[in-house]
Write an enzyme that holds these catalytic residues in place. Structure first.
Site, short mmCIF file in Angstrom:
data_model
loop_
_atom_site.label_atom_id
_atom_site.label_comp_id
_atom_site.label_asym_id
_atom_site.label_seq_id
_atom_site.Cartn_x
_atom_site.Cartn_y
_atom_site.Cartn_z
N CYS A 1 35.60 22.76 15.53
CA CYS A 1 36.52 23.77 15.49
C CYS A 1 36.02 25.03 15.98
O CYS A 1 34.71 25.45 15.48
CB CYS A 1 36.83 23.95 14.00
SG CYS A 1 37.75 25.60 13.70
N CYS B 1 45.69 41.99 2.00
CA CYS B 1 45.85 40.82 2.89
C CYS B 1 47.11 40.72 3.21
O CYS B 1 47.52 39.58 3.99
CB CYS B 1 44.98 39.83 2.51
SG CYS B 1 45.51 39.26 0.82
#
Ligand code: SAH
Length: 477
Positions: free
Chosen positions: A172, A431
């Protein structure tokens, strides 16, 4: 010409221009009658042919059939599985455009949901803090599901979008470059020893997930296998093979654990872990502060950007050494310890007891003594402290309150108590710009604070998430 009806039906096809992006990174466009379609895989600026697969009253979900003309911001992603893996939703967009999009999202929500005037927002808004250099290899944590393919061969990868089908992933690109060889080592061990992999539908098979955490500051690596059982067969062999990986001096596996999770749920980790090698934690640093991170600890995933975010919190707190500061939603005390270097006293509040155990250890290993930690909900601990505190207690009228809540934002009881405590400054780290805007409206538009600075920070390049640091100053009315 497409047939326009008030309510659209399944399988109707339209060509639309993508003009916006949804919370989960889907492209958003409108049919000529104004009906909104969310199209996964389409990005701003694309003109696409889309087929309605889920028509709802006010909007529909469209399948991307074909890109008729690609967006000028479209780039060739380096990731071979980007259109199947659910991780990076906007990686086909140039990084510059990703940043612009995130900045606009914060600005628009502050105006629309926060009730602030657009000119006012422009006067306090700072450009987004983007990732320096290539925005890859930034994550320090990955949780890879383990299962089998159609032929029964073990696979390690990521869940594909909106499903629990595993897309195999060798490497990844937003994760650490230590992970690929660790995964391949574990895969060989699984194959050689005929170890079963988890089958979610039957809740059978042993290996469920692999958690890898890397400490970029120290090079320490932790591997934790989540297992549907009590122990791992041939674990010495696995330990020896993992320790034999040649990372060319860059990384060192210092901790190997298992975590038993036999529940039939989506929760990844078990409630505890067993150490099979090392001491059960790795040590990382942000700025000058060291943190011990165990398999179950929460720790920000992008250390380079975290340092920028915490530096903003510190700058906005404007400490000179005499202040009392509350750090609400403090996790393992990361922001608290950062602030404690410059404040007289810091009080941290966090709901998870194990996180507070970590926070106390982290204070100790850094020799920081001017902090106290409280376990409980911010909306309960703060009012209770406020009503019980003795007159003359400096923490009753803190100079600064820092909040860093989860996505749902702050509870109104918490916001009310913050207003009653009249700190000179409130630093809000968020967030989720939507709940941030809602809470700022409560504190500023209807309350006694003035919005003085807003800086978005890109903690998660290629995803649609954006973090924001905000400074509020008390208005003397
Ligand atoms: N400031 C920390 C953690 C931020 S994540 C850091 O930067 O690392 C938000 C934290 O809030 C999580 O640790 C979560 O467990 C905690 N939390 C969630 N709801 C809470 C509540 N009602 N009261 C206190 N803490 C809460």
């Amino acid at each position: 010409m497409n047939k326009l009806t008030a309510k659209h039906k399944k399988n109707e096809e339209y060509s639309i221009l993508i003009t916006d992006i949804g919370t989960n990174g889907e492209g958003i466009g409108h049919i000529e009658d104004g009906y909104t379609l969310f199209v996964r895989g389409a990005i701003i600026g694309d003109t696409v042919l889309t087929r309605i697969i889920k028509p709802a009253k006010n909007y529909g979900i469209g399948k991307l059939m074909r890109i008729i003309s690609p967006s000028p911001y479209r780039i060739e992603t380096a990731c071979p599985i980007s259109n199947r893996c659910g991780g990076c939703q906007i990686s086909s967009l140039s990084y510059e455009k990703q940043l612009e999009l995130k900045e606009n999202k914060v600005r628009e929500l502050l105006i629309r949901l926060g009730g602030f005037d657009a000119d006012y927002i422009d006067s306090v808004f700072n450009p987004i803090e983007g990732y320096d250099g290539d925005p890859f290899r930034y994550r320090n944590k990955a949780q890879y599901p383990v299962g089998t393919d159609r032929d029964g061969n073990p696979i390690i990868g990521f869940y594909s979008v909106h499903s629990h089908r595993i897309v195999p992933c060798d490497d990844c690109l937003i994760g650490s470059d230590a992970d690929a060889s660790i995964k391949s080592c574990i895969l060989s061990y699984i194959i050689k020893n005929h170890i079963s992999c988890y089958d979610e539908s039957a809740n059978t098979g042993l290996i469920r997930h692999i958690l890898i955490r890397t400490a970029y500051a120290t090079g320490e690596v932790m591997v934790c296998l989540v297992i549907n059982g009590k122990s791992l067969p041939e674990k010495d062999e696995l330990v020896n093979q993992l320790l034999a990986i040649d990372f060319e001096g860059k990384w060192k596996i210092t901790s190997i654990c298992t975590s038993s999770n036999t529940t039939d749920t989506n929760v990844i980790m078990g409630n505890s872990y067993d150490i099979i090698f090392g001491n059960g934690y790795i040590t990382d640093k942000i700025g000058e502060i060291s943190f011990q991170i165990s398999p179950l600890s929460f720790f920000q995933v992008n250390p380079a950007q975290t340092e920028k975010l915490y530096s903003l919190a510190l700058k906005y707190a404007a400490l000179n050494g005499n202040e009392t500061v509350w750090d609400l939603y403090c996790g393992i005390g990361t922001i608290s310890l950062f602030l404690a270097q410059k404040a007289q006293y810091v009080k941290g509040v966090e709901i998870i007891p194990q996180a507070i155990d970590n926070a106390i250890t982290n204070a100790r290993i850094n020799g920081i003594t001017n902090v106290d930690f409280y376990v409980g909900k911010a909306e309960e601990v703060l009012p209770e402290y406020y009503s019980n505190a003795n007159a003359g207690d400096k923490a009753l009228v803190p100079d600064v309150i820092v909040v860093d809540p989860p996505r749902k934002g702050c509870d109104t009881t918490c916001l009310d108590t913050m207003l009653k405590m009249t700190p000179s400054r409130i630093v809000y780290i968020s967030c989720d710009p939507a709940t941030l805007s809602r809470d700022l409206k409560y504190l500023c538009v209807d309350g006694a604070y003035q919005l003085s600075a807003v800086t978005p920070v890109d903690m998660f390049p290629h995803s649609s998430h954006v973090e924001t640091a905000v400074l509020l100053n008390r208005q003397i009315k």
